[in-house]
Design an enzyme around this catalytic site. Sequence first.
Site, PDB file in Angstrom:
ATOM      1  N   ASP A 197       0.866  -1.177   0.000  1.00  0.00           N
ATOM      2  CA  ASP A 197       0.000   0.000   0.000  1.00  0.00           C
ATOM      3  C   ASP A 197       0.908   1.234   0.000  1.00  0.00           C
ATOM      4  OD1 ASP A 197      -3.022   0.694   0.619  1.00  0.00           O
ATOM      5  OD2 ASP A 197      -1.771   2.099   1.748  1.00  0.00           O
ATOM      6  N   ILE A 198       0.566   2.223  -0.817  1.00  0.00           N
ATOM      7  CA  ILE A 198       1.376   3.439  -0.839  1.00  0.00           C
ATOM      8  C   ILE A 198       1.013   4.298   0.387  1.00  0.00           C
ATOM      9  CG2 ILE A 198       1.974   5.529  -2.144  1.00  0.00           C
ATOM     10  CD1 ILE A 198       1.242   3.997  -4.689  1.00  0.00           C
ATOM     11  N   GLU A 241      -4.818   2.125  -4.249  1.00  0.00           N
ATOM     12  CA  GLU A 241      -3.365   2.151  -4.256  1.00  0.00           C
ATOM     13  C   GLU A 241      -2.785   0.873  -3.658  1.00  0.00           C
ATOM     14  OE1 GLU A 241      -5.339   3.868  -2.278  1.00  0.00           O
ATOM     15  OE2 GLU A 241      -4.460   4.183  -0.282  1.00  0.00           O
TER      16      GLU A 241
END
Lengths: 330, 201
Positions: A197-198, A241
């Site tokens: 996950d960003i 994301e």
Amino acid sequence: MNPLPDLNPCPIWSSWALAHLPVGLLVLDSQTRVVFVNKWFLQHAGLMTEQVVNKPLFEVFPQLTDSKLEFFLNQSMTLGFPTVLSQTLHPSPFPLYQPGVQRTQDKFLRQSIRIIPVSGEAALSLGQRYTLIQISDVTQSVIRERLLKAQADKLKGMANLDVLTSLGNRRLLDESLPLAVRSAVKIGRPLSVIMFDIDFFKQFNDNYGHLAGDDCLQQVAQVLRDVCRRPHDVVARFGGEELVAVLPETSGKDAVQLAEAVLKGVQNLKIPHADSAAAVWVTLSAGVAAFDPCSAATSADLVGAADRALYAAKHQGRNRVCTAWGSTPT
Amino acid sequence: MNLTEIELDALTEVFNVGVGQAASALSQLANATVRLSVPKVEMISKQNISNELTSQGADRICAVRQDFTGVLNTEAVLMFPVQQSLQLVQLMVGDEVPLEQLGEMEQEALAEIGNILLNSVVSGMADVLKMQFDGSLPTVELGPVADVLCGNGQMQEKVLSLQIDFAIDALQIQGFLVFLLDVESIDSLKTTVRAFLKDLE
């Protein structure tokens, strides 16, 4: 069965009709000597009548000696039953070409062949067993089927692709993860799943705009592709994301190393992220889950475990890798 | 008119000789060891075969048909569930790409494989039982079991049915070979098998 009236006498137009058939015809006597060849065959073989007629077939075409065609021809002549030789299993037994094209091996016509021996009673009345070899050119059908298959493959690939990142999409993940789990159980080999996950991606989008967000996702996707590049690795965009890597034949320990390589690769991109509490650059959090081939876990359990590990990584301050079996700080 | 257990046992042996020949021809073709066996031969109704195939989850089947004429006239129908016929072609071609459908080319390959098997089985039977047959070229048909078996005739009609087990490398495939016989042909088959058994005594 009524063999004689079919064979005798020949109407005067029969040789003219045979010369205009768009298939190749060869008639062999019981010693596999060619007793008749039609015009189509000669044209496509690039031979003259006298080079073929009254000659043993395997002298005219020495390349057929010990071939599968010879095997099935012998069998057909011995048993007296007709035989089919399909293009799929024997693409081009005879050296036949489209007239006028350059004669190279890759230009052989694709052939569908029927071997028809004269059957019992008719053979008796003719004094011996003659055999008809009929050759149809199926090159066009082969090209058409190949095109259709290529189209289908392409469409299937597109249906499983995420448009923005060119990674796999959720559909690909849903198809391939259960298969990977099944094959891990079958061969008793490990399998790992990493979920990425960003960090603070919402803030990144708010600050730099959605186009910059798209660009960031594309760059991160490229890092993921570069690290997980073995043929059976599957990398997909799970949603927003979140990105997922499915890694067959990979232990949890090895998956942690790969996850850390991805995190490092993304840090090295040095994409500025002023609103991140984790770093001044764009960073990732990752959760790793390993599949035990002896357990009864499902693909959903595996994704759930990776997701919980990812949650732990975020909870511990982001920009790190956590595992489903305990945390390992980066 | 029916065949007795002993007559069916004799036929099972005869057919195993035939599929043995087919196995060596198919092995040549596949460049792999193909093993074939006929565990049982029965006289059963088309309905029973249909039930058996349907219970294997095969509502659609792929069939290779050939006519054989002589002392007795029969239409031989070799049947596989569509999925299994795909696997068979794939194994013979040595293709790693999974096929999803039987295209024109795959159907022709299946015609060839079926042709080898049917010719071997019938010629094996002709040799042992001293009969003579003429054979036709094979045709391929795809469809529901009942349609393939019952072009004309009743589902209650009895046929001579052979279960054929294929083993190629690690894969097992099961098919059925059915001989559609009219009453006179069943009579002459029975007479021939009896004569064969008598010769053995």
